[in-house]
Design an enzyme around this catalytic site. Structure first.
Site, mmCIF file in Angstrom:
data_model
loop_
_atom_site.group_PDB
_atom_site.id
_atom_site.type_symbol
_atom_site.label_atom_id
_atom_site.label_comp_id
_atom_site.label_asym_id
_atom_site.label_seq_id
_atom_site.Cartn_x
_atom_site.Cartn_y
_atom_site.Cartn_z
ATOM 1 N N TYR A 1 0.839 -1.207 0.000
ATOM 2 C CA TYR A 1 0.000 0.000 0.000
ATOM 3 C C TYR A 1 0.871 1.253 0.000
ATOM 4 O O TYR A 1 0.668 2.172 -0.792
ATOM 5 C CB TYR A 1 -0.948 -0.019 1.200
ATOM 6 C CG TYR A 1 -1.759 1.241 1.348
ATOM 7 C CD1 TYR A 1 -2.790 1.530 0.458
ATOM 8 C CD2 TYR A 1 -1.493 2.144 2.376
ATOM 9 C CE1 TYR A 1 -3.537 2.696 0.585
ATOM 10 C CE2 TYR A 1 -2.232 3.304 2.507
ATOM 11 C CZ TYR A 1 -3.255 3.577 1.606
ATOM 12 O OH TYR A 1 -3.987 4.732 1.742
ATOM 13 N N GLU B 1 -11.415 6.208 5.360
ATOM 14 C CA GLU B 1 -10.771 6.989 6.427
ATOM 15 C C GLU B 1 -11.723 7.161 7.604
ATOM 16 O O GLU B 1 -11.309 7.087 8.764
ATOM 17 C CB GLU B 1 -10.297 8.345 5.913
ATOM 18 C CG GLU B 1 -9.144 8.283 4.926
ATOM 19 C CD GLU B 1 -7.830 7.780 5.487
ATOM 20 O OE1 GLU B 1 -7.663 7.651 6.724
ATOM 21 O OE2 GLU B 1 -6.920 7.495 4.676
ATOM 22 N N TRP C 1 -5.157 1.109 10.415
ATOM 23 C CA TRP C 1 -5.324 1.157 8.969
ATOM 24 C C TRP C 1 -5.204 -0.241 8.369
ATOM 25 O O TRP C 1 -5.882 -0.558 7.397
ATOM 26 C CB TRP C 1 -4.318 2.127 8.340
ATOM 27 C CG TRP C 1 -4.510 2.216 6.860
ATOM 28 C CD1 TRP C 1 -3.623 1.837 5.902
ATOM 29 C CD2 TRP C 1 -5.675 2.678 6.158
ATOM 30 N NE1 TRP C 1 -4.166 2.032 4.647
ATOM 31 C CE2 TRP C 1 -5.431 2.547 4.783
ATOM 32 C CE3 TRP C 1 -6.911 3.173 6.567
ATOM 33 C CZ2 TRP C 1 -6.356 2.900 3.807
ATOM 34 C CZ3 TRP C 1 -7.843 3.527 5.591
ATOM 35 C CH2 TRP C 1 -7.557 3.399 4.236
#
Length: 164
Positions: A4, A26, A34
């Site tokens: 990522y 988000e 995350w």
């Protein structure tokens, strides 16, 4: 996480669905790691119809209840409702330039310290989105969004991705 970082984080995204996806993810990340969200991203894409704003804006209470039973995503009633609210706000925003433009209009015009977690620009974006009816768009979350979609270079000075 490396994949990522190396290939996606800090790079521009294009189109309404891509922006709505990042904004939604988000918001779901708030209070979580995350890596949890990233692992569930394929399931989020299915659950939220590829983040097509028109489709998600049409989600009913029954659709939201169904999503609360979907163990492949984060099952948080407030965040699911916010995703639908934000899709509806995205559709409504089209008449005044759209989500992509609104977010882009808040891009920093200065060098941003990669250690920052909030900025004047993310605060302004948060306020603008809230004025348009968006939810779960606090300034820290919007700063993370700005980083993720490459509104500024979020990489440390020693990172090989800095300046690319």
């Amino acid at each position: 996480m490396r994949e990522y970082h190396d290939n996606e984080w800090g790079r521009p995204v294009h189109g309404e669905a891509a922006h709505l996806e990042r904004l939604t993810l988000e918001a779901f990340q708030s209070g979580l790691s995350w890596s949890t969200i990233l692992a569930k991203r394929p399931a989020f894409r299915v659950a939220f119809a590829g983040f097509d704003a028109d489709t998600v804006a049409g989600f009913t209470e029954e659709d939201q209840a169904r999503l609360m039973q979907d163990a492949s995503i984060v099952r948080n009633r407030l965040k699911i409702a916010a995703a639908v609210t934000n899709a509806r706000a995205t559709v409504a925003l089209r008449s005044s330039g759209g989500l992509v433009r609104l977010i882009g209009d808040h891009a920093p015009t200065r060098e941003v310290d990669p250690a920052e977690t909030v900025s004047a620009e993310s605060l302004a974006l948060s306020k603008a989105l809230k004025r348009h009816g968006f939810a779960f768009v606090g300034p820290t979350t919007m700063h993370a969004l700005m980083q993720a979609i490459g509104l500024f270079d979020p990489h440390e000075p020693t990172c090989f991705r800095r300046g690319r």
